[in-house]
Design a protein around this motif. Structure first.
Motif, PDB file in Angstrom:
ATOM      1  N   LEU A   1      -1.419   2.128   6.960  1.00 38.55           N
ATOM      2  CA  LEU A   1      -1.778   1.243   7.967  1.00 38.55           C
ATOM      3  C   LEU A   1      -0.851   0.789   9.099  1.00 38.55           C
ATOM      4  O   LEU A   1      -1.241   0.938  10.210  1.00 38.55           O
ATOM      5  CB  LEU A   1      -2.108  -0.289   7.405  1.00 38.55           C
ATOM      6  N   ILE A   2       0.486   0.694   8.877  1.00 39.59           N
ATOM      7  CA  ILE A   2       1.513   0.490   9.527  1.00 39.59           C
ATOM      8  C   ILE A   2       1.583   1.751  10.537  1.00 39.59           C
ATOM      9  O   ILE A   2       1.842   1.621  12.003  1.00 39.59           O
ATOM     10  CB  ILE A   2       2.718   0.210   9.107  1.00 39.59           C
ATOM     11  N   ALA A   3       1.657   2.963   9.996  1.00 42.74           N
ATOM     12  CA  ALA A   3       1.617   4.194  11.104  1.00 42.74           C
ATOM     13  C   ALA A   3       0.427   4.468  11.749  1.00 42.74           C
ATOM     14  O   ALA A   3       0.191   5.384  12.473  1.00 42.74           O
ATOM     15  CB  ALA A   3       1.836   5.581   9.987  1.00 42.74           C
ATOM     16  N   GLY A   4      -0.873   3.591  11.580  1.00 44.08           N
ATOM     17  CA  GLY A   4      -1.958   3.987  12.326  1.00 44.08           C
ATOM     18  C   GLY A   4      -2.809   5.143  11.695  1.00 44.08           C
ATOM     19  O   GLY A   4      -3.957   5.413  12.276  1.00 44.08           O
ATOM     20  N   ARG A   5      -2.456   5.229  10.564  1.00 49.60           N
ATOM     21  CA  ARG A   5      -3.425   6.428   9.631  1.00 49.60           C
ATOM     22  C   ARG A   5      -4.652   5.667   8.927  1.00 49.60           C
ATOM     23  O   ARG A   5      -4.322   4.353   8.456  1.00 49.60           O
ATOM     24  CB  ARG A   5      -2.479   7.308   8.878  1.00 49.60           C
ATOM     25  N   ARG A   6      -5.636   6.273   8.670  1.00 49.32           N
ATOM     26  CA  ARG A   6      -6.687   5.675   7.780  1.00 49.32           C
ATOM     27  C   ARG A   6      -6.378   5.908   6.383  1.00 49.32           C
ATOM     28  O   ARG A   6      -6.239   6.989   5.893  1.00 49.32           O
ATOM     29  CB  ARG A   6      -8.129   6.508   8.182  1.00 49.32           C
ATOM     30  N   PRO A   7      -6.327   5.062   5.555  1.00 45.37           N
ATOM     31  CA  PRO A   7      -6.042   5.063   4.286  1.00 45.37           C
ATOM     32  C   PRO A   7      -6.920   5.820   3.454  1.00 45.37           C
ATOM     33  O   PRO A   7      -8.081   5.626   3.773  1.00 45.37           O
ATOM     34  CB  PRO A   7      -5.815   3.550   3.661  1.00 45.37           C
ATOM     35  N   ASP A   8      -6.489   6.666   2.493  1.00 49.54           N
ATOM     36  CA  ASP A   8      -7.255   7.312   1.579  1.00 49.54           C
ATOM     37  C   ASP A   8      -7.806   6.280   0.437  1.00 49.54           C
ATOM     38  O   ASP A   8      -7.170   5.652  -0.420  1.00 49.54           O
ATOM     39  CB  ASP A   8      -6.618   8.323   0.951  1.00 49.54           C
ATOM     40  N   PRO A   9      -9.254   6.266   0.353  1.00 50.64           N
ATOM     41  CA  PRO A   9      -9.624   5.435  -0.487  1.00 50.64           C
ATOM     42  C   PRO A   9      -9.554   5.766  -2.096  1.00 50.64           C
ATOM     43  O   PRO A   9      -9.571   4.828  -2.948  1.00 50.64           O
ATOM     44  CB  PRO A   9     -11.412   5.572  -0.188  1.00 50.64           C
ATOM     45  N   LYS A  10      -8.881   7.018  -2.271  1.00 51.24           N
ATOM     46  CA  LYS A  10      -8.767   7.246  -3.877  1.00 51.24           C
ATOM     47  C   LYS A  10      -7.561   6.379  -4.485  1.00 51.24           C
ATOM     48  O   LYS A  10      -7.612   6.072  -5.669  1.00 51.24           O
ATOM     49  CB  LYS A  10      -8.386   8.838  -4.066  1.00 51.24           C
ATOM     50  N   TYR A  11      -6.555   6.092  -3.629  1.00 53.49           N
ATOM     51  CA  TYR A  11      -5.684   5.123  -4.184  1.00 53.49           C
ATOM     52  C   TYR A  11      -5.953   3.725  -4.619  1.00 53.49           C
ATOM     53  O   TYR A  11      -5.427   3.101  -5.545  1.00 53.49           O
ATOM     54  CB  TYR A  11      -4.503   4.673  -3.178  1.00 53.49           C
ATOM     55  N   GLY A  12      -7.049   3.357  -3.854  1.00 51.18           N
ATOM     56  CA  GLY A  12      -7.661   1.880  -4.315  1.00 51.18           C
ATOM     57  C   GLY A  12      -8.469   2.014  -5.646  1.00 51.18           C
ATOM     58  O   GLY A  12      -8.543   1.228  -6.326  1.00 51.18           O
ATOM     59  N   LYS A  13      -9.202   3.106  -5.571  1.00 49.88           N
ATOM     60  CA  LYS A  13     -10.079   3.518  -6.776  1.00 49.88           C
ATOM     61  C   LYS A  13      -9.227   3.483  -7.851  1.00 49.88           C
ATOM     62  O   LYS A  13      -9.497   2.933  -9.019  1.00 49.88           O
ATOM     63  CB  LYS A  13     -10.838   4.693  -6.702  1.00 49.88           C
ATOM     64  N   ILE A  14      -7.837   4.300  -8.058  1.00 56.21           N
ATOM     65  CA  ILE A  14      -7.152   4.578  -8.854  1.00 56.21           C
ATOM     66  C   ILE A  14      -6.536   3.109  -9.660  1.00 56.21           C
ATOM     67  O   ILE A  14      -6.610   2.937 -10.645  1.00 56.21           O
ATOM     68  CB  ILE A  14      -5.947   5.613  -8.736  1.00 56.21           C
ATOM     69  N   ALA A  15      -6.069   2.393  -8.439  1.00 54.85           N
ATOM     70  CA  ALA A  15      -5.563   0.968  -8.833  1.00 54.85           C
ATOM     71  C   ALA A  15      -6.630   0.042  -9.424  1.00 54.85           C
ATOM     72  O   ALA A  15      -6.370  -0.595 -10.402  1.00 54.85           O
ATOM     73  CB  ALA A  15      -4.908   0.466  -7.748  1.00 54.85           C
ATOM     74  N   LYS A  16      -7.815   0.219  -9.024  1.00 55.46           N
ATOM     75  CA  LYS A  16      -8.816  -0.617  -9.754  1.00 55.46           C
ATOM     76  C   LYS A  16      -8.998  -0.216 -11.039  1.00 55.46           C
ATOM     77  O   LYS A  16      -9.328  -1.327 -11.827  1.00 55.46           O
ATOM     78  CB  LYS A  16     -10.207  -0.702  -8.649  1.00 55.46           C
ATOM     79  N   THR A  17      -9.140   1.186 -11.319  1.00 52.29           N
ATOM     80  CA  THR A  17      -9.250   1.631 -12.666  1.00 52.29           C
ATOM     81  C   THR A  17      -8.094   1.070 -13.706  1.00 52.29           C
ATOM     82  O   THR A  17      -8.643   0.339 -14.799  1.00 52.29           O
ATOM     83  CB  THR A  17      -9.314   3.079 -12.889  1.00 52.29           C
ATOM     84  N   ARG A  18      -6.857   1.158 -13.247  1.00 51.18           N
ATOM     85  CA  ARG A  18      -5.887   0.578 -14.002  1.00 51.18           C
ATOM     86  C   ARG A  18      -6.080  -0.944 -14.065  1.00 51.18           C
ATOM     87  O   ARG A  18      -5.611  -1.582 -15.212  1.00 51.18           O
ATOM     88  CB  ARG A  18      -4.642   0.815 -13.388  1.00 51.18           C
ATOM     89  N   SER A  19      -6.349  -1.610 -13.109  1.00 53.51           N
ATOM     90  CA  SER A  19      -6.409  -3.159 -13.254  1.00 53.51           C
ATOM     91  C   SER A  19      -7.730  -3.369 -14.153  1.00 53.51           C
ATOM     92  O   SER A  19      -7.681  -4.573 -14.814  1.00 53.51           O
ATOM     93  CB  SER A  19      -6.952  -3.656 -11.652  1.00 53.51           C
ATOM     94  N   LEU A  20      -8.790  -2.573 -14.137  1.00 53.71           N
ATOM     95  CA  LEU A  20      -9.723  -2.845 -15.345  1.00 53.71           C
ATOM     96  C   LEU A  20      -9.306  -2.903 -16.457  1.00 53.71           C
ATOM     97  O   LEU A  20      -9.600  -3.620 -17.489  1.00 53.71           O
ATOM     98  CB  LEU A  20     -10.944  -1.882 -14.937  1.00 53.71           C
ATOM     99  N   HIS A  21      -8.459  -1.972 -17.046  1.00 53.91           N
ATOM    100  CA  HIS A  21      -7.958  -1.603 -18.121  1.00 53.91           C
ATOM    101  C   HIS A  21      -7.130  -3.068 -18.423  1.00 53.91           C
ATOM    102  O   HIS A  21      -7.109  -3.270 -19.730  1.00 53.91           O
ATOM    103  CB  HIS A  21      -7.095  -0.411 -18.315  1.00 53.91           C
ATOM    104  N   ASN A  22      -6.023  -3.388 -17.510  1.00 53.20           N
ATOM    105  CA  ASN A  22      -5.578  -4.502 -17.695  1.00 53.20           C
ATOM    106  C   ASN A  22      -6.275  -5.776 -18.495  1.00 53.20           C
ATOM    107  O   ASN A  22      -5.861  -6.500 -19.018  1.00 53.20           O
ATOM    108  CB  ASN A  22      -4.744  -4.661 -16.652  1.00 53.20           C
TER     109      ASN A  22
END
Length: 405
Positions: free
Chosen positions: A207-228
């Motif tokens: 975001l700071i660099a003006g690039r569009r973030p890759d959705p995969k990082y959010g998906k991975i984080a959400k899976t780990r959060s679900l396990h927690n």
């Protein structure tokens, strides 16, 4: 040396308090965000990229919360990170593990009838198991199994069962339950430290660099959060289990620990479904109750005792004391009616905390607890129901402190 024992007891209490406070903070924020996430609703007129919103009322005011599944178009001026609750919980928990189980390895960690090893070896096994558990879990989450959350959790459960059994073959029952909790908590905290937060930082950097973030990082984080989310309730049970010998000090303790994971998952499923407005699956409570009753039955199965009673070098020191014969008589007369394999006190079916004080070896091995609980303090016997005298308490103090000189 006796002053050091008192200092160490207070250190243990202080660290335990810190651990409880940080755990409340972590679990509280975790539960809140899971509830928030499941309750989000997609409405018209929301900003671009927003996937849901919710209105809440608390503390005399209203909150309007919106979630962006990937990221907003611009980086906000102020961003609050929820990470230190997790880090502080794990660090204080490991410190508590070191203070109680590593420093007191001969008493709390090692059972010669289970695995007769030295304290350094037992401590190494403990730390290595925590690290190995994370590595196995992390690799499974990076495998094709990660594409199906349900399948991944079905694979993880037998692994947890095997770990539960394995710990009971290495440590005391009390330490086995505590380590299973630490094993799970390490995975949860490492999820935050090594996956969730780094992925979020990648998104922020894009975001700071003006690039569009890759959705995969959010998906991975959400899976780990679900396990927690699903692991939280079993961890809480395991962390307080050291107060309940019916759980950790019975023959089928590893099965009990395994079933606790299932009960935790069932209860979390109920609340997750309710918060997601998908109904209230009351059957989860019914099944959890049936499993808990089964656990109660398992705890009544007589424990199989094997091997001869052993006395550590420290225990021999206390047995060699000139005060020991009088101490033995006092303990047998004031404590063993409850602290026995078959307690004689009405209403007590099992020795409190699994501590039996019927033989000289057992009394010597629990010298420190006897000193702190019945000598230096009046915690035992509860309400002084057995009528221990001030002179007997003074005898316990003289015995312990004299042997430690």
């Amino acid at each position: 040396m006796h002053d050091f024992a008192i200092f160490w007891e207070w250190l243990s209490f202080g660290v335990r308090w810190l651990h409880v406070v940080t755990a409340i903070a972590w679990i509280g924020s975790s539960f809140y965000f899971i509830t928030l996430d499941l309750g989000l609703v997609k409405r018209e007129g929301m900003p671009a990229g927003a996937t849901g919103e919710e209105w809440q009322v608390h503390g005399g005011g209203f909150y309007h919360i919106q979630k962006y599944m990937v990221a907003p178009e611009r980086m906000p001026e102020h961003l609050t990170w929820f990470k230190w609750e997790s880090y502080a919980t794990w660090m204080s928990g490991f410190f508590l593990l070191a203070v109680v189980y590593y420093a007191g390895a001969d008493l709390y960690l090692i059972d010669p009838n289970v695995l007769d090893v030295s304290a350094p070896i037992a401590i190494f096994i403990s730390m290595a198991s925590l690290a190995l558990g994370w590595l196995i879990y992390d690799q499974l989450c990076k495998s094709p199994l990660a594409n199906n959350d349900t399948l991944l959790m079905l694979v993880l459960f037998p692994i947890l069962v095997a770990i539960a059994w394995g710990y009971t073959q290495l440590f005391t029952g009390r330490a086995a339950f505590l380590h299973l909790g630490a094993f799970t908590a390490t995975i949860m905290s490492a999820n935050v430290f090594l996956t969730i937060i780094p992925n979020q930082k990648i998104v922020v950097a894009d975001l700071i660099a003006g690039r569009r973030p890759d959705p995969k990082y959010g998906k991975i984080a959400k899976t780990r959060s679900l396990h927690n989310n699903y692991l939280t309730l079993p961890v809480i049970f395991l962390m307080i289990s050291n107060h309940y010998p019916l759980a950790f000090a019975t023959e089928f303790n590893w099965i009990i620990a395994s079933l606790i994971f299932l009960i935790g998952v069932l209860i979390r499923h109920y609340f997750n479904s309710m918060h997601a407005r998908k109904g209230k699956p009351h059957w989860t409570w019914a099944l959890a109750a049936v499993l808990f009753i089964f656990i109660m039955w398992l705890s009544t199965v007589p424990r199989v005792l094997t091997g001869e009673e052993q006395v550590s070098a420290t225990g021999e020191i206390y047995m060699a004391s000139e005060h020991f014969p009088a101490v033995r008589n006092a303990v047998l007369g004031r404590c063993s009616m409850c602290h026995a394999a078959a307690p004689a006190w009405d209403g007590i079916a099992f020795a409190p905390k699994g501590v039996a004080l019927e033989t000289e070896a057992q009394i010597a091995e629990h010298a420190r607890e006897i000193y702190l609980q019945a000598g230096r303090s009046h915690a035992m016997p509860p309400g002084n129901v057995s009528g221990i005298t001030p002179e007997e308490r003074a005898l316990l103090v003289a015995w312990f402190e004299g042997a430690r000189r």
